[in-house]
Design a protein around this motif. Structure first.
Motif, mmCIF file in Angstrom:
data_model
loop_
_atom_site.group_PDB
_atom_site.id
_atom_site.type_symbol
_atom_site.label_atom_id
_atom_site.label_comp_id
_atom_site.label_asym_id
_atom_site.label_seq_id
_atom_site.Cartn_x
_atom_site.Cartn_y
_atom_site.Cartn_z
ATOM 1 N N ASP A 197 -7.186 29.032 53.657
ATOM 2 C CA ASP A 197 -7.254 30.467 53.344
ATOM 3 C C ASP A 197 -7.353 31.302 54.619
ATOM 4 O O ASP A 197 -6.818 32.421 54.689
ATOM 5 C CB ASP A 197 -8.474 30.747 52.453
ATOM 6 C CG ASP A 197 -8.303 30.195 51.047
ATOM 7 O OD1 ASP A 197 -7.159 29.875 50.680
ATOM 8 O OD2 ASP A 197 -9.307 30.072 50.329
ATOM 9 N N LEU A 254 6.939 27.224 42.790
ATOM 10 C CA LEU A 254 6.144 28.321 43.354
ATOM 11 C C LEU A 254 7.017 29.364 44.058
ATOM 12 O O LEU A 254 6.743 30.563 43.983
ATOM 13 C CB LEU A 254 5.126 27.759 44.361
ATOM 14 C CG LEU A 254 3.981 26.916 43.799
ATOM 15 C CD1 LEU A 254 3.208 26.250 44.933
ATOM 16 C CD2 LEU A 254 3.044 27.774 42.960
ATOM 17 N N SER A 297 -0.896 25.248 49.736
ATOM 18 C CA SER A 297 0.348 25.997 49.485
ATOM 19 C C SER A 297 0.184 26.951 48.309
ATOM 20 O O SER A 297 0.621 28.109 48.363
ATOM 21 C CB SER A 297 1.503 25.029 49.214
ATOM 22 O OG SER A 297 1.677 24.135 50.278
ATOM 23 N N LYS A 298 -0.436 26.478 47.250
ATOM 24 C CA LYS A 298 -0.624 27.320 46.068
ATOM 25 C C LYS A 298 -1.477 28.547 46.380
ATOM 26 O O LYS A 298 -1.261 29.624 45.827
ATOM 27 C CB LYS A 298 -1.270 26.502 44.950
ATOM 28 C CG LYS A 298 -0.336 25.497 44.297
ATOM 29 C CD LYS A 298 -1.039 24.723 43.200
ATOM 30 C CE LYS A 298 -0.081 23.755 42.512
ATOM 31 N NZ LYS A 298 -0.748 22.968 41.443
ATOM 32 N N ARG A 299 -2.453 28.377 47.273
ATOM 33 C CA ARG A 299 -3.346 29.490 47.589
ATOM 34 C C ARG A 299 -2.704 30.495 48.544
ATOM 35 O O ARG A 299 -3.265 31.573 48.769
ATOM 36 C CB ARG A 299 -4.647 28.946 48.181
ATOM 37 C CG ARG A 299 -5.451 28.144 47.174
ATOM 38 C CD ARG A 299 -6.635 27.471 47.837
ATOM 39 N NE ARG A 299 -7.687 28.403 48.193
ATOM 40 C CZ ARG A 299 -8.685 28.752 47.396
ATOM 41 N NH1 ARG A 299 -8.754 28.246 46.176
ATOM 42 N NH2 ARG A 299 -9.608 29.583 47.797
ATOM 43 N N CYS A 300 -1.540 30.147 49.105
ATOM 44 C CA CYS A 300 -0.849 31.102 49.987
ATOM 45 C C CYS A 300 -0.273 32.280 49.205
ATOM 46 O O CYS A 300 -0.045 33.358 49.770
ATOM 47 C CB CYS A 300 0.268 30.398 50.747
ATOM 48 S SG CYS A 300 -0.321 29.269 52.030
ATOM 49 N N GLY A 301 0.001 32.048 47.910
ATOM 50 C CA GLY A 301 0.509 33.134 47.068
ATOM 51 C C GLY A 301 1.847 33.659 47.542
ATOM 52 O O GLY A 301 2.774 32.888 47.834
ATOM 53 N N GLU A 302 1.956 34.982 47.663
ATOM 54 C CA GLU A 302 3.229 35.618 48.032
ATOM 55 C C GLU A 302 3.614 35.360 49.485
ATOM 56 O O GLU A 302 4.769 35.608 49.876
ATOM 57 C CB GLU A 302 3.151 37.120 47.775
ATOM 58 C CG GLU A 302 3.018 37.470 46.294
ATOM 59 C CD GLU A 302 2.947 38.973 46.065
ATOM 60 O OE1 GLU A 302 2.974 39.722 47.069
ATOM 61 O OE2 GLU A 302 2.858 39.401 44.895
ATOM 62 N N THR A 303 2.666 34.903 50.289
ATOM 63 C CA THR A 303 2.985 34.630 51.701
ATOM 64 C C THR A 303 3.550 33.222 51.909
ATOM 65 O O THR A 303 3.865 32.847 53.038
ATOM 66 C CB THR A 303 1.725 34.790 52.583
ATOM 67 O OG1 THR A 303 0.756 33.785 52.220
ATOM 68 C CG2 THR A 303 1.103 36.162 52.409
ATOM 69 N N LEU A 304 3.687 32.456 50.845
ATOM 70 C CA LEU A 304 4.154 31.070 50.969
ATOM 71 C C LEU A 304 5.495 30.941 51.691
ATOM 72 O O LEU A 304 5.661 30.026 52.508
ATOM 73 C CB LEU A 304 4.230 30.422 49.582
ATOM 74 C CG LEU A 304 4.722 28.977 49.534
ATOM 75 C CD1 LEU A 304 3.823 28.066 50.376
ATOM 76 C CD2 LEU A 304 4.782 28.476 48.094
#
Length: 518
Positions: free
Chosen positions: A379, A457, A414-421
């Motif tokens: 995060d 994602l 990766s999932k917690r990156c959200g829109e910044t992935l």
């Protein structure tokens, strides 16, 4: 005492009445055993007690008979002998388990054969003692044996042995659940459940001191998708006993074990049995409110205690053999990371190393908390964490299981990156694509599965990588010999199509025919 077909009384009248061993012979045997067990100094006593192993089964059978027939003098003798035997035994809980559990629920090498002559049984003698006579209709009464077992354990008064035995019995019941059994085996399971409930009623929280083991078993029970009418009430009764507040309080490092049961309990809160649902509701309230009558810490003191928990303390507790202490240390390290925020970058490599090392632990409570720590670092510093974890994931020098856990951690980050992935996608795609060519089939399958999740994602941001991913999938489907790897490829195609939707007709029109053939 150890029955055999050759043992017979010399008295013709006894033989006519079916008596194999007389009152006097049994009385003399017990008197001799009592003298041998209680009348010798420790070095010799240990050897004598070890020699009793073959007759512990018959002794317990005799004890159960005296409990039913109220032959008090014989029962007291047996209690004294068995108490001394189990007091000196290093495997007391294992031997007791073999005595009390029906053979159909035990591995073959754990079964104790209580006698070698199946048609001989204990019976009341004419002079107030016990004889052994022929009984062609002999059957074990497991329900009665469970009552006698609790009475014997109560007389022995060994809380440590009782607690270990209780956990063993729970494990046996849990392992027998869901296995297709004969009707007789299923019938034998009921007395074992009865024994567990009787132990809870008799010994209370004194047998639940190993909170880690009990909560782990509870989690296994509650995680089952089966609606087990026997196990669910048992699990709720166990948890009620732990949270009763009648014994030692739940320690700080054990609280997370109970917190992990909350999702299961919230499901049970809607159980069709209103009484059970009400009990579950009260248990949830006790856990979430940190009821001071149950928990050893005051919620108002938690913030202060966490503040005192520094990195040296964490490193010290991570060496502990106690799993709750190690898991709690990981939780505190995660809090330190989040509290320090950007300042944690100075020790980023150190933190990553600690969490990676703890991921190697086989216990799920440890490695899942380690993954939570890596997610927190992700995060704060997603690019550095992703690059670091990928370097270990693709390196074949590291153990297979460690690499699989790192793949799991990468997916969570990766999932917690959200829109910044999409910003970090090039590293992730390159890493997982490289993983599909790994010599280990499990790593190839894991890489394909992770690619599939990334496809899901990223959706519209997937366009730059679509052709390379498809080529990889086609190659695996056509050339890889391992079924699990090919299944991973099919899973990747499925999520790829879901992620792209109708755009797939514009992006890869020339590949659609190949997809249909697959």
């Amino acid at each position: 005492m150890h029955l055999s077909a050759e043992v017979k009384s010399n008295d013709s009248e006894d033989l006519m009445s079916g008596i194999l061993i007389t009152e006097e012979e049994i009385s003399n045997s017990l008197n001799m055993l009592a003298k041998l067990v209680n009348g010798n100094p420790p070095p010799y006593q240990q050897q004598i007690l070890s020699s009793l192993n073959p007759i512990i089964g018959p002794l317990f059978n005799l004890y159960c008979f005296t409990c039913r027939s109220s032959i008090l003098n014989v029962r007291k003798q047996i209690e004294s002998i068995m108490k001394q035997y189990f007091l000196s035994s290093d495997n007391a809980s294992l031997i007791l388990k073999r005595l009390f559990v029906p053979p159909s629920l035990l591995p073959q090498n754990d079964i104790i054969h209580s006698d070698t002559n199946g048609n001989a049984d204990f019976s009341a003698g004419s002079n107030g003692g016990v004889v052994i006579r022929v009984n062609n209709n002999k059957k074990r009464d497991f329900e009665w044996e469970s009552k006698c077992a609790v009475q014997l354990l109560s007389e022995m008064g060994n809380e440590g042995v009782n607690g270990d035995l209780f956990v063993d019995l729970l494990s046996i019941v849990l392992s027998s659940r869901g296995v297709e059994e004969e009707e007789s085996n299923e019938t034998n399971r009921m007395p074992l459940l009865s024994l567990i409930m009787k132990m809870m009623e008799t010994f209370g929280q004194s047998i639940l001191k190993n909170v880690v083991q009990v909560c782990t078993l509870l989690k296994s029970i509650l995680d089952s998708n089966e609606e087990d009418e026997e196990m669910i009430p048992l699990a709720v009764a166990l948890l009620s006993q732990i949270l009763s507040g009648n014994g030692s309080k739940i320690q700080k490092e054990e609280e997370f074990l109970l917190d992990q049961l909350l999702p299961n309990l919230e499901i049970l809160e809607g159980h069709e049995d209103p009484k059970l649902a009400q009990i579950v509701h009260l248990l949830i309230e006790k856990i979430t409110s940190r009821d001071p009558s149950v928990f050893g810490t005051n919620p108002e003191d938690e913030q202060h205690k966490d503040a005192e928990y520094d990195i040296p303390s964490v490193l010290k507790d991570l060496q502990s053999e106690l799993l709750p202490t190690r898991a709690y240390a990981l939780v505190c390290l995660r809090k330190i990371v989040l509290k320090n925020g950007p300042k944690a970058e100075e020790n980023l490599e150190r933190f990553l190393g600690i969490f990676r090392d703890q991921m190697r632990h086989e216990d799920s409570f440890i490695y899942l908390n380690a993954i939570q720590g890596l997610m927190s670092l992700g995060d704060l510093f997603p690019e550095k964490v992703i690059i670091n974890l990928l370097s270990f994931f693709v390196d074949p020098k590291h153990p297979e299981l460690e690499r699989l856990k790192l793949g799991e951690a990468l997916l969570y980050v990766s999932k917690r990156c959200g829109e910044t992935l999409p910003k970090y996608a090039p590293n992730l795609m390159n890493g997982f694509l490289a993983g599909t060519k790994d010599p280990m089939g499990s790593i190839r399958a894991s890489s394909l599965s992770n690619l599939a999740e990334l496809c899901k994602l990223m959706r519209f941001a997937l366009h730059p990588y679509i052709r390379e991913i498809l080529e990889c999938i086609f190659s695996v489907m056509n050339a890889d010999k391992e079924r699990e790897v090919r299944r991973g490829a099919v899973f990747a195609i499925t999520l790829l199509l879901r992620g792209l939707g109708r755009d797939i007709f514009e992006l890869i029109p020339d590949q659609l025919k190949a997809l249909c053939i697959l």
